[in-house]
Design a protein around this motif. Structure first.
Motif, PDB file in Angstrom:
ATOM      1  N   HIS A  78      34.200  36.202  36.268  1.00  0.00           N
ATOM      2  CA  HIS A  78      34.985  36.426  37.473  1.00  0.00           C
ATOM      3  C   HIS A  78      36.122  35.407  37.617  1.00  0.00           C
ATOM      4  N   MET A  79      35.884  34.183  37.151  1.00  0.00           N
ATOM      5  CA  MET A  79      36.974  33.202  37.169  1.00  0.00           C
ATOM      6  C   MET A  79      38.024  33.547  36.103  1.00  0.00           C
ATOM      7  N   ALA A  80      37.577  34.115  34.987  1.00  0.00           N
ATOM      8  CA  ALA A  80      38.528  34.546  33.953  1.00  0.00           C
ATOM      9  C   ALA A  80      39.466  35.608  34.524  1.00  0.00           C
ATOM     10  N   ILE A  81      38.892  36.530  35.308  1.00  0.00           N
ATOM     11  CA  ILE A  81      39.713  37.568  35.932  1.00  0.00           C
ATOM     12  C   ILE A  81      40.622  36.938  36.990  1.00  0.00           C
ATOM     13  N   MET A  82      40.066  35.990  37.740  1.00  0.00           N
ATOM     14  CA  MET A  82      40.836  35.322  38.794  1.00  0.00           C
ATOM     15  C   MET A  82      42.094  34.657  38.222  1.00  0.00           C
ATOM     16  N   GLU A 175      40.859  31.667  47.462  1.00  0.00           N
ATOM     17  CA  GLU A 175      40.378  30.414  46.872  1.00  0.00           C
ATOM     18  C   GLU A 175      38.871  30.335  46.718  1.00  0.00           C
ATOM     19  N   GLU A 176      38.215  31.472  46.566  1.00  0.00           N
ATOM     20  CA  GLU A 176      36.774  31.450  46.346  1.00  0.00           C
ATOM     21  C   GLU A 176      36.487  31.043  44.910  1.00  0.00           C
ATOM     22  N   ARG A 177      35.293  30.535  44.679  1.00  0.00           N
ATOM     23  CA  ARG A 177      34.962  30.191  43.304  1.00  0.00           C
ATOM     24  C   ARG A 177      33.842  31.031  42.731  1.00  0.00           C
ATOM     25  N   ARG A 300      37.894  20.762  43.681  1.00  0.00           N
ATOM     26  CA  ARG A 300      38.174  20.643  42.251  1.00  0.00           C
ATOM     27  C   ARG A 300      38.739  21.972  41.787  1.00  0.00           C
ATOM     28  N   PRO A 301      39.474  21.974  40.674  1.00  0.00           N
ATOM     29  CA  PRO A 301      40.013  23.255  40.205  1.00  0.00           C
ATOM     30  C   PRO A 301      38.883  24.232  39.864  1.00  0.00           C
ATOM     31  N   ARG A 302      39.145  25.516  40.115  1.00  0.00           N
ATOM     32  CA  ARG A 302      38.124  26.528  39.848  1.00  0.00           C
ATOM     33  C   ARG A 302      37.909  26.718  38.360  1.00  0.00           C
ATOM     34  N   TYR A 303      38.959  26.448  37.610  1.00  0.00           N
ATOM     35  CA  TYR A 303      38.893  26.577  36.148  1.00  0.00           C
ATOM     36  C   TYR A 303      39.992  25.704  35.575  1.00  0.00           C
ATOM     37  N   ILE A 304      39.871  25.385  34.297  1.00  0.00           N
ATOM     38  CA  ILE A 304      40.897  24.551  33.671  1.00  0.00           C
ATOM     39  C   ILE A 304      41.508  25.319  32.515  1.00  0.00           C
TER      40      ILE A 304
END
Ligand code: UDP
Ligand code: MG
Length: 313
Positions: A78-82, A175-177, A300-304
């Motif tokens: 889901h973060m990859a899609i985000m 901004e959900e994680r 913190r960042p949701r992903y890097i």
């Protein structure tokens, strides 16, 4: 890159080396036929196999349509899609799995619905091709979600979906994680609909969701969209308090009438252990919500992202 295109197709990739070449071919064939400007955004979610090299090969062959976001580690589907949502430029955005379980040939069906004015086109899988266990768990979670949240969808697990720009912008801003994108999209939608899509068995490799990750994902879905687990606890606590209040009164009376007694020790233990286990579960449920709050507040960042590979324009 700021040029707007008609369509963004978003594919999260985690160790899908064998599936990528046939997927890309089928995607390109389908999208070229639509004859509208499009882009394909792949997010490499920390793959340990040759996926990234293969994606770079796609970029070399079609730099006009391919963009790659390379994650520094595995941050989840889901973060990859985000991340791809954040960078997408399409007026319409389609998400799709990389394992060929969602046939790319079904994309035009979703686009037809978008052109009819729907802003969130969900899908349900005809003849779902997954293990009995997965299908059964899905059905259970679907039922639980239907009864605990106001999110209505037939098949939450199917990721072949299309969204309008407006919905994707709202999702990005939320901004959900640890979130569940189809549910979030439904929340923001004015005019959702669903279509039936084909579903194939995974072309190669194995599912990236083991039991633990599956449980985590479904917890995210429930705790992200409903407070009912907490409320059930309050109600249960109140009921037990009322009942035990009655029990205390009864025991007091017995003490006065019958005198001191010490029988029923094991029954007492059983009741105590049961209640302690309920309390522990309750603490766990509170922890789930607390953890979400903590994650959100820690900023913190949701992903890097390690690198974005795309044509500079
Ligand atoms: N995926 C991902 N990161 C993850 C897990 C999965 O990007 O941590 C991708 C995966 O490569 C695939 C899609 O998400 O494109 C769906 O994963 P999978 O097919 O394993 O899930 P299932 O179909 O079993 O629900
Ligand atoms: Mg799959």
């Amino acid at each position: 890159m700021s040029k707007v295109v008609d369509l963004s197709v978003i594919v999260p990739v985690y160790n899908e080396a064998e599936n990528l070449p046939p997927l890309f071919q089928r995607l390109i064939d389908t999208l070229d036929k639509i004859k509208q400007p499009y882009e394909i955004v792949f997010t490499n979610d920390g793959s340990a196999d040759a996926s990234l090299d293969i994606l770079k090969g796609f970029y070399k062959s079609r730099p006009d349509v391919v963009r790659i976001i390379d994650f520094h580690g595995n941050f989840g589907q889901h973060m990859a899609i985000m991340a791809a949502f954040e960078r997408s430029r399409g007026k319409t955005i389609v998400t799709l799995d990389a394992d060929l379980q969602n046939p790319p040939e079904e994309i035009p069906k979703l686009l037809t619905k978008i052109s009819q004015g729907y802003d969130c086109v969900g899908s349900y899988r005809a003849n779902r091709q997954d293990s009995f266990f997965r299908t059964y768990v899905s059905r259970l979670v679907n039922w639980f979600r239907e009864s605990t949240t106001d999110i209505k969808m037939r098949d939450q697990g199917c990721m072949l979906r299309a969204y309008s720009r407006q919905i994707v912008d709202q999702i990005v801003q939320s901004e959900e994680r640890s979130t569940f994108i189809p549910a979030l999209a439904y929340k923001f939608s004015f005019n959702p609909t669903e279509v039936e899509v084909k579903h194939d068995a995974r072309a190669a490799g194995v599912s990236k969701y083991n039991l633990y990750r599956l449980i985590r994902l479904n917890f995210d879905l429930i705790t992200g969209f409903s407070l009912l687990p907490l409320q059930i606890f309050t109600l249960f606590g109140m009921t037990i308090s009322a009942l035990s209040g009655l029990l205390v009164a009864y025991m007091l009376l017995r003490r006065l009438i019958v005198g001191p007694e010490a029988e029923g020790l094991f029954t007492l233990f059983a009741i105590l252990i049961f209640l302690v286990s309920v309390v522990i579960t309750g603490i766990g449920i509170i922890g789930e919500y607390l953890g979400r709050i903590f994650q959100t507040l820690s900023h913190r960042p949701r992903y890097i992202i390690r690198e974005v590979i795309e044509k500079k324009k």
